[in-house]
Design a protein around this motif. Sequence first.
Motif, PDB file in Angstrom:
ATOM      1  N   LEU A  80       0.827  -1.204   0.000  1.00 27.90           N
ATOM      2  CA  LEU A  80       0.000   0.000   0.000  1.00 27.90           C
ATOM      3  C   LEU A  80       0.861   1.254   0.000  1.00 27.90           C
ATOM      4  CD1 LEU A  80      -2.782  -1.075   2.535  1.00 27.90           C
ATOM      5  CD2 LEU A  80      -2.976  -0.946   0.042  1.00 27.90           C
ATOM      6  N   GLU A  81       1.904   1.263   0.824  1.00 22.63           N
ATOM      7  CA  GLU A  81       2.763   2.440   0.907  1.00 22.63           C
ATOM      8  C   GLU A  81       3.480   2.701  -0.407  1.00 22.63           C
ATOM      9  OE1 GLU A  81       6.530   4.156   3.543  1.00 22.63           O
ATOM     10  OE2 GLU A  81       5.559   2.283   4.131  1.00 22.63           O
ATOM     11  N   LYS A  82       4.028   1.654  -1.016  1.00 23.78           N
ATOM     12  CA  LYS A  82       4.789   1.835  -2.253  1.00 23.78           C
ATOM     13  C   LYS A  82       3.916   2.334  -3.390  1.00 23.78           C
ATOM     14  CE  LYS A  82       8.788  -1.189  -1.659  1.00 23.78           C
ATOM     15  NZ  LYS A  82       9.717  -0.040  -1.827  1.00 23.78           N
ATOM     16  N   ASN A  83       2.613   2.015  -3.331  1.00 25.99           N
ATOM     17  CA  ASN A  83       1.733   2.375  -4.441  1.00 25.99           C
ATOM     18  C   ASN A  83       0.758   3.499  -4.092  1.00 25.99           C
ATOM     19  OD1 ASN A  83       2.291   0.367  -6.746  1.00 25.99           O
ATOM     20  ND2 ASN A  83       2.227  -0.938  -4.925  1.00 25.99           N
ATOM     21  N   GLY A  84       0.961   4.145  -2.939  1.00 27.06           N
ATOM     22  CA  GLY A  84       0.136   5.281  -2.571  1.00 27.06           C
ATOM     23  C   GLY A  84      -1.325   4.929  -2.357  1.00 27.06           C
TER      24      GLY A  84
END
Length: 341
Positions: free
Chosen positions: A261-265
Amino acid sequence: MSRPVRHGPPPRRQGVQSRADPLDVPNPVTPTYCNTLIEHLQNQKRLKISQVNAILSQTRKVLEAQPNILEINVPEGKEITIIGDTHGQYYDVLNLFQLNGLPSDENPYLVNGDWVDRGSFGTEIALVFFALKLAYPKSMHLLRGNHESAMCTKEYGFKAEVEDKYNTAVYQNFLYIFNALPICTVINRRIFVCHGGLFTRTNVRLDEIRRVNRFTEPGEEGGEVLMAQMLWSDPMETPGQRQSMRPYGCSFGPNVTDEFLEKNGLQMIIRSHEVRQQGYSVEHGGKLITLFSAPSYMGDTNKAAYLRLSGTNLEIRPFQYTAVPSPSAKLYYDQNSCKAM
């Protein structure tokens, strides 16, 4: 004196016209046709093979033009409904539509895979979903599940069902469409929806998914088989990853969800693929929801659920429902030898 022999069909009587079959497929497909089709199939009637192939042909063209990742926007004041596995339970799908309304431009749906196999009415569900997609191409969104594949349908009943109700050529046409289905969705750049889950590599980005060759059998797309992993993986509550007992993918913990989730916003994952006794479950610290929409699945006592997501912030409301009576029908798979797939 003998009468001359007449060749060819008898002349039509003036003023008498042949009545058009209401199940012949219009182009474009209309909401009225969808209603006619739903009722016809509800009465356990079949289509002509030419009518089935007309629906499949139109649907294939629409799906092939779509990207791997559907980008869906839900504006303020609007909603979208997400449903999970339905597994050939046509009469429960009709009940869902009764409860939540038919798909339309005012009532959009996202269907998260596994419509077929194990239940006796996979052809009915698929044909209705396809017709609704044709009638509402921007509001009826269809995703692939692991059971929309040759591997699963050969073992778990859909191949036998199509060949019994229609023929092998029709089954092959269904497979062409399954290979054209998009494989995941991003809603409002916040929520990632796919059938199974995440990947054995933790830093997969959406752009990599966009480049996958989805027009093939899962596991044959090449590279790291990202499509197959996304259709087969499952969450687990402990951190980390472990090899899946399924043909592809992995079991992934909450830290893997957080990193993706963090890497893909993104903010949340909605997936299906597994039975939940209440029809849904909230996992991974509230960042992952599993959704299952086949009540009393394979004789179980589970409820089913669908989700309604509202507004730009995508407020999520789950709705549960139970099984409704279904007419007796032929089983197309061996329940005793059925594996968890």
